[in-house]
Design an enzyme around this catalytic site. Structure first.
Site, mmCIF file in Angstrom:
data_model
loop_
_atom_site.group_PDB
_atom_site.id
_atom_site.type_symbol
_atom_site.label_atom_id
_atom_site.label_comp_id
_atom_site.label_asym_id
_atom_site.label_seq_id
_atom_site.Cartn_x
_atom_site.Cartn_y
_atom_site.Cartn_z
ATOM 1 N N HIS A 58 49.727 43.362 41.726
ATOM 2 C CA HIS A 58 50.474 44.306 40.886
ATOM 3 C C HIS A 58 51.509 44.946 41.805
ATOM 4 O O HIS A 58 51.222 45.160 42.994
ATOM 5 C CB HIS A 58 49.599 45.445 40.384
ATOM 6 N N ASP A 61 49.908 47.415 43.993
ATOM 7 C CA ASP A 61 48.919 46.967 44.985
ATOM 8 C C ASP A 61 49.644 46.768 46.314
ATOM 9 O O ASP A 61 49.080 46.972 47.384
ATOM 10 C CB ASP A 61 48.300 45.604 44.627
ATOM 11 N N MET A 92 51.539 34.413 41.495
ATOM 12 C CA MET A 92 51.597 35.278 40.295
ATOM 13 C C MET A 92 51.833 36.729 40.688
ATOM 14 O O MET A 92 51.366 37.180 41.731
ATOM 15 C CB MET A 92 50.267 35.128 39.543
ATOM 16 N N GLU A 185 47.358 38.550 28.920
ATOM 17 C CA GLU A 185 45.911 38.649 29.155
ATOM 18 C C GLU A 185 45.292 39.652 28.176
ATOM 19 O O GLU A 185 45.574 40.845 28.230
ATOM 20 C CB GLU A 185 45.670 39.095 30.600
ATOM 21 N N LYS A 187 42.210 41.800 26.240
ATOM 22 C CA LYS A 187 40.965 42.501 26.572
ATOM 23 C C LYS A 187 40.636 43.391 25.371
ATOM 24 O O LYS A 187 41.544 44.007 24.808
ATOM 25 C CB LYS A 187 41.172 43.341 27.838
ATOM 26 N N GLU A 221 40.644 35.738 30.432
ATOM 27 C CA GLU A 221 39.673 36.128 31.471
ATOM 28 C C GLU A 221 38.258 36.058 30.904
ATOM 29 O O GLU A 221 37.977 36.610 29.834
ATOM 30 C CB GLU A 221 39.967 37.548 31.965
ATOM 31 N N HIS A 224 36.609 39.337 29.744
ATOM 32 C CA HIS A 224 37.198 40.024 28.598
ATOM 33 C C HIS A 224 36.699 39.454 27.274
ATOM 34 O O HIS A 224 36.432 40.194 26.330
ATOM 35 C CB HIS A 224 38.723 39.955 28.680
ATOM 36 N N ASP A 249 41.854 33.744 34.561
ATOM 37 C CA ASP A 249 41.131 34.723 35.383
ATOM 38 C C ASP A 249 39.642 34.409 35.320
ATOM 39 O O ASP A 249 38.986 34.586 34.278
ATOM 40 C CB ASP A 249 41.391 36.152 34.875
ATOM 41 N N ASP A 259 33.148 45.456 31.676
ATOM 42 C CA ASP A 259 33.878 45.433 32.935
ATOM 43 C C ASP A 259 33.023 45.322 34.179
ATOM 44 O O ASP A 259 33.119 46.156 35.083
ATOM 45 C CB ASP A 259 34.756 46.675 33.031
ATOM 46 N N ASP A 261 33.081 42.440 36.081
ATOM 47 C CA ASP A 261 33.907 41.670 37.038
ATOM 48 C C ASP A 261 33.081 41.032 38.149
ATOM 49 O O ASP A 261 33.418 41.129 39.334
ATOM 50 C CB ASP A 261 35.015 42.550 37.653
ATOM 51 N N ASP A 291 39.477 36.893 39.298
ATOM 52 C CA ASP A 291 39.714 38.319 39.045
ATOM 53 C C ASP A 291 38.365 39.031 38.997
ATOM 54 O O ASP A 291 37.876 39.397 37.927
ATOM 55 C CB ASP A 291 40.484 38.502 37.736
#
Ligand code: GLT
Ligand code: MN
Ligand code: MN
Length: 391
Positions: A58, A61, A92, A185, A187, A221, A224, A249, A259, A261, A291
């Site tokens: 991002h 980030d 990406m 994406e 969610k 993802e 999600h 993802d 969430d 992950d 991810d």
């Protein structure tokens, strides 16, 4: 397959986000458990993971939202050097349109025209940044594009606002010659709010209504769709069939939680197997992005184990898929259950009045058809045995 053949290769295009291996172990009830790493340090960590292909980010980030131009230049310089030293690429990039309080009520779908404009401005700048590092896929995850109460926004307007922003940004990419492909994406919720584009299918329905549908696809993802209780493999299949699986993802998630992950394949191995089989059978060749993030208890040595484990699990499952496809008994059952009849198919494949008449008169005996054997217990058990490593 010999053990070393599970070693990931660059051809697999395995990638991680700065925010994934760089995750500091925070959760809603507790602060960080790991010291933050700089972007360059994260790249060094990934460089130590054999077979890793690239790193995604991002905008914030990489460059903190309040960094001065001078600070930004220094970070970019170190990051670029680390990429070069470690032989990693940036396939990406994406925009953080959720973390700052300005986005507390949405970005592209905010009720405030100035916030909508700021979200577009921030994305253009983030697209510039991604392009600087060679990114070709641009992800849109609408973390705040929703509501906690439907009293707040008109959901039809929200879709229109989102489309307007994407149409604008497609033109921006074209204008700058960036060659981006956009990947949306979905969610269902984040963290309490309902997100408008809840599942991958929501975006597959939006894409044909956009100004530049060809440059737009999806980034599904695992977690999600599992949060929504859906079968992820079917969502990905829909994207593949539509020619829209631009990115994926990979992570894991227990059903009925949210969430988590988790490391890919660590919660629902059977789903992960069918997913890998689907991707490999269809020769998916875009980045395979993990991810996910390591446990709160992990130190950075264990984070490396997490990253290596993600790739290794994929490689093992790809091998299992090969074994499944080559298994004579499994193939025998598949042959038995796939009943072909060229004559009858020629009637039902494409409509014609004459064909319809013939099909109406065809002797299709429903009682007899219902007696055909479907040994799915056997097939599923054989699948499990491939997975459990005894075949
Ligand atoms: C966030 C989210 C992810 C998205 C990232 C991209 S950020 O971690 O949960 O699924 O892919 O914006
Ligand atoms: Mn996620
Ligand atoms: Mn994601």
């Amino acid at each position: 397959m010999a053990k070393q053949e599970y070693t990931p290769t660059k051809q697999m295009k395995f990638t991680f986000g700065l925010w994934t291996v760089g995750n500091v172990g925070r959760d809603p009830f507790g602060g960080p458990t790991r010291e933050p790493l700089s972007p360059a340090q994260i790249v060094d960590l990934l460089g130590e993971c054999e077979g890793c292909y690239g790193v995604n980010f991002h905008d914030n980030d990489l460059i903190p939202i309040d960094a001065s131009p001078k600070e930004a230049d220094l970070i970019k310089r170190d990051f670029r050097k680390a990429l070069k030293d470690n032989g990693l690429v940036v396939p990406m990039a994406t925009t953080n349109l959720f973390g700052d309080p300005v986005f507390k009520d949405g970005a592209f779908t905010s009720n405030n025209a100035k916030i909508r404009a700021y979200a577009i401005q921030k994305t253009m700048r983030a697209m510039d940044l991604g392009a600087e590092f060679g990114a070709k896929t641009y992800v849109f995850w609408g973390g705040r594009e929703g509501v906690e109460t439907d009293a707040a926004k008109n959901p039809v307007d929200a879709i229109k606002r989102f489309r307007e922003a994407i149409d604008f940004l497609c033109d921006y990419s074209i204008d700058q010659g960036y060659g981006y492909r956009f990947a949306f994406e979905a969610k269902p919720n984040e963290p309490r709010g309902h997100i408008y584009f809840a599942v991958t299918g929501s975006y597959l329905a939006l894409i044909p209504t956009l100004k530049h549908p060809i440059m737009c696809g999806v980034n599904p993802e695992v977690a999600h769709e599992h949060m929504a209780g859906l079968n992820f493999v079917h969502q990905v299949a829909a994207a593949i069939e539509a020619g829209k699986l631009f990115h994926i993802d990979l992570n894991d998630q227990e059903f009925g939680r949210y969430d988590q992950d988790f490391r890919f394949g660590s919660a629902n191995l059977k789903h992960a197997f069918f997913l890998v089989k689907l991707l490999e059978d269809h020769k998916y060749n875009n980045p395979r992005h993990f991810d996910a993030h390591a446990f709160r208890q992990s130190d950075y040595t264990d984070v490396k184990a997490f990253a290596n484990g993600s790739m290794r699990t994929y490689m093992i499952l790809a091998d299992k898929a090969k074994k499944w496809n080559a298994d004579r008994e499994i193939q025998g059952i598949l042959k038995e259950i796939n009943v072909n009849d060229a004559a009858i198919s020629s009637l039902s494949k494409r409509y014609s009045s004459a064909g319809a008449k013939k099909l109406l008169a065809a002797p299709l005996d429903r009682v007899k058809l219902a007696t055909a054997r479907l040994p799915y217990e056997k097939l599923d058990q054989l699948t499990m045995e491939v997975l459990m490593g005894v075949r």
